[in-house]
Motif scaffolding. Structure first.
Motif, PDB file in Angstrom:
ATOM      1  N   THR A 129      39.278  43.456  38.193  1.00 44.99           N
ATOM      2  CA  THR A 129      38.504  44.729  38.309  1.00 44.99           C
ATOM      3  C   THR A 129      39.611  45.733  38.831  1.00 44.99           C
ATOM      4  O   THR A 129      39.526  46.737  38.287  1.00 44.99           O
ATOM      5  CB  THR A 129      37.102  44.698  38.676  1.00 44.99           C
ATOM      6  OG1 THR A 129      36.370  43.533  38.048  1.00 44.99           O
ATOM      7  CG2 THR A 129      36.352  45.893  38.288  1.00 44.99           C
ATOM      8  N   LEU A 130      39.890  45.334  40.131  1.00 47.09           N
ATOM      9  CA  LEU A 130      40.629  46.554  40.671  1.00 47.09           C
ATOM     10  C   LEU A 130      41.974  46.752  40.106  1.00 47.09           C
ATOM     11  O   LEU A 130      42.280  48.061  39.936  1.00 47.09           O
ATOM     12  CB  LEU A 130      40.780  46.124  41.984  1.00 47.09           C
ATOM     13  CG  LEU A 130      41.821  46.731  43.246  1.00 47.09           C
ATOM     14  CD1 LEU A 130      41.119  48.424  43.418  1.00 47.09           C
ATOM     15  CD2 LEU A 130      42.208  46.274  44.443  1.00 47.09           C
ATOM     16  N   ILE A 131      42.700  45.926  39.686  1.00 43.05           N
ATOM     17  CA  ILE A 131      43.785  45.772  38.901  1.00 43.05           C
ATOM     18  C   ILE A 131      43.742  46.900  37.595  1.00 43.05           C
ATOM     19  O   ILE A 131      44.411  47.772  37.464  1.00 43.05           O
ATOM     20  CB  ILE A 131      44.737  44.643  38.496  1.00 43.05           C
ATOM     21  CG1 ILE A 131      44.871  44.071  39.481  1.00 43.05           C
ATOM     22  CG2 ILE A 131      45.581  44.824  37.445  1.00 43.05           C
ATOM     23  CD1 ILE A 131      45.469  42.413  39.484  1.00 43.05           C
ATOM     24  N   ALA A 140      43.842  42.721  33.266  1.00 40.57           N
ATOM     25  CA  ALA A 140      43.375  41.653  33.692  1.00 40.57           C
ATOM     26  C   ALA A 140      41.872  41.288  33.174  1.00 40.57           C
ATOM     27  O   ALA A 140      41.198  42.173  33.230  1.00 40.57           O
ATOM     28  CB  ALA A 140      43.474  41.451  35.422  1.00 40.57           C
ATOM     29  N   LYS A 141      41.766  39.953  32.952  1.00 48.87           N
ATOM     30  CA  LYS A 141      40.343  39.525  32.471  1.00 48.87           C
ATOM     31  C   LYS A 141      39.634  39.398  33.686  1.00 48.87           C
ATOM     32  O   LYS A 141      39.937  38.849  34.864  1.00 48.87           O
ATOM     33  CB  LYS A 141      40.819  38.037  31.943  1.00 48.87           C
ATOM     34  CG  LYS A 141      40.739  38.088  30.392  1.00 48.87           C
ATOM     35  CD  LYS A 141      40.249  36.621  29.872  1.00 48.87           C
ATOM     36  CE  LYS A 141      40.617  36.264  28.612  1.00 48.87           C
ATOM     37  NZ  LYS A 141      40.708  34.870  28.633  1.00 48.87           N
ATOM     38  N   THR A 142      38.350  39.864  33.456  1.00 45.62           N
ATOM     39  CA  THR A 142      37.558  40.026  34.697  1.00 45.62           C
ATOM     40  C   THR A 142      36.295  39.036  34.148  1.00 45.62           C
ATOM     41  O   THR A 142      36.204  38.508  32.984  1.00 45.62           O
ATOM     42  CB  THR A 142      36.754  41.405  34.955  1.00 45.62           C
ATOM     43  OG1 THR A 142      36.067  41.627  33.675  1.00 45.62           O
ATOM     44  CG2 THR A 142      37.852  42.402  35.420  1.00 45.62           C
ATOM     45  N   GLY A 143      35.765  38.704  35.225  1.00 49.84           N
ATOM     46  CA  GLY A 143      34.584  37.724  35.342  1.00 49.84           C
ATOM     47  C   GLY A 143      34.836  36.196  34.791  1.00 49.84           C
ATOM     48  O   GLY A 143      35.425  35.775  35.793  1.00 49.84           O
ATOM     49  N   ASN A 144      34.293  35.854  33.834  1.00 50.03           N
ATOM     50  CA  ASN A 144      34.438  34.353  33.575  1.00 50.03           C
ATOM     51  C   ASN A 144      35.700  33.924  33.242  1.00 50.03           C
ATOM     52  O   ASN A 144      36.030  32.929  32.240  1.00 50.03           O
ATOM     53  CB  ASN A 144      33.567  33.832  32.546  1.00 50.03           C
ATOM     54  CG  ASN A 144      32.076  34.096  32.917  1.00 50.03           C
ATOM     55  OD1 ASN A 144      31.571  34.017  34.145  1.00 50.03           O
ATOM     56  ND2 ASN A 144      31.145  34.619  32.075  1.00 50.03           N
TER      57      ASN A 144
END
Ligand SMILES: Nc1nc2c(ncn2[C@@H]2O[C@H](COP(=O)(O)OP(=O)(O)O)[C@@H](O)[C@H]2O)c(=O)[nH]1
Ligand SMILES: [Mg+2]
Length: 306
Positions: A129-131, A140-144
């Motif tokens: 999330t920061l990236i 970048a994929k977040t979460g799962n």
């Protein structure tokens, strides 16, 4: 409770970070503001040496503001360390990272000599999330996402600052039993590896001791339950988590309680502070020392007998 942090992954992550080290000017370490101690990677301090580090206390929307400030003061006593408290759902403040980077590495940050930062953090603290926030793109994929990032990512932010995503999987503080519980309660450890009832008892004890008011309010209780079981039973009855015969389904009640903590509906609660953690560390060290002493004693007695 036991958690498996595969030794293969640990070794790989460490090796990858060490390999990157010569080209990295500084570190950005993302922590969970609810558990700043337990969400640190235990090896990072020694790997980083004297290179500057910005410690991000992320998810402040779920933590207690005064405790976050207390942690910031505490962490900034470490060598070459600055902190920044963030809620990545409100992305603007995160841009302050750029000025901190330039302060830390004033002789770089030009087109021919950009500042390079390695972003590290245990799973689920908000690295991706920061990236995405800093780059303004969905890189970048977040979460799962799967637990291990296979490819090494190099992200040019276009302002003479370059980010490297953490290679491999960084593990948290799991040598201490309480840290393991707090990591599970906050959701840092994947649910398949945990038992809701077990971690709900841990969280119930903490809430009964520190935030009885939140429990009373959220679950509309008339009086404070006398112990953990009574609390979980009360939650189960309030929420209709029952099995035939009218008994409470404790596993279901536990899951409700844990999820309401994780998503903040119970209230903002930080699970550790610098003092409580130092007491815990001293206790763990004493336990290990006692064990060693007992072992040495047994050995000596055994030799005497022969
Ligand atoms: N409440 C809250 N959730 C966040 C924050 N930052 C990230 N998250 C959530 O935390 C989860 C893990 O984030 P992610 O960036 O994938 O973590 P990573 O595993 O470290 O890359 C996602 O569901 C994010 O939406 C924050 O500041 N507050
Ligand atoms: Mg990620």
């Amino acid at each position: 409770m036991s958690i498996n942090w595969y030794p293969g992954h640990m070794h790989k992550a460490q090796k990858e970070i060490k390999k990157r080290l010569p080209e990295v000017d500084m570190f950005i370490e993302v922590l969970d503001a609810r558990i700043p101690y337990s969400s640190e990677n235990p090896m990072l301090a020694s790997i980083r040496g004297d290179k500057p580090c910005i410690k991000i206390l992320n998810k402040t929307d779920l933590a207690e503001e005064d405790k976050t400030k207390e942690w910031q003061r505490y962490l900034e006593q470490k060598n070459n360390t600055k902190t920044l408290a963030l809620n990545l759902h409100l992305p603007n403040k995160s841009k302050q990272i750029f000025s901190l980077c330039r302060k830390f590495v004033p002789n770089k940050g030009t087109k021919i000599s950009p500042i390079t930062c390695l972003i590290t953090g245990i799973p689920n603290v908000g690295k991706s999330t920061l990236i995405n926030t800093l780059s303004g793109r969905s890189i970048a994929k977040t979460g799962n996402e799967p637990a291990v990032t296979q490819t090494q990512q190099r992200i040019d932010l276009g302002n003479n600052i370059i980010l490297f995503d953490t290679p491999g999987l960084l593990w948290p503080k799991v040598e201490n039993k309480d840290s393991g519980y707090r990591l599970a309660v906050t959701g840092a450890i994947k649910d398949t590896a945990i038992d809701y009832e077990d971690i709900a008892y841990y969280a119930a004890e903490y809430f009964l001791g520190h935030h009885p008011d939140m429990l009373m309010q959220r679950y509309e209780l008339e009086e404070l339950p006398r112990d953990e079981t009574a609390l979980l039973e009360a939650i189960g009855r309030k929420r209709g988590a029952l099995v035939s015969g009218g008994r409470v389904n404790l596993n279901k009640a536990s899951a409700i309680f844990i999820h309401e903590y994780r998503n903040g509906t119970l209230g903002n609660v930080t699970l550790e502070n610098p003092t409580s953690v130092e007491i815990e560390i001293a206790k763990t060290e004493k336990m290990i020392a006692d064990k060693e002493a007992k072992k040495a004693n047994r050995k000596a007695n055994w030799k005497k007998k022969r």
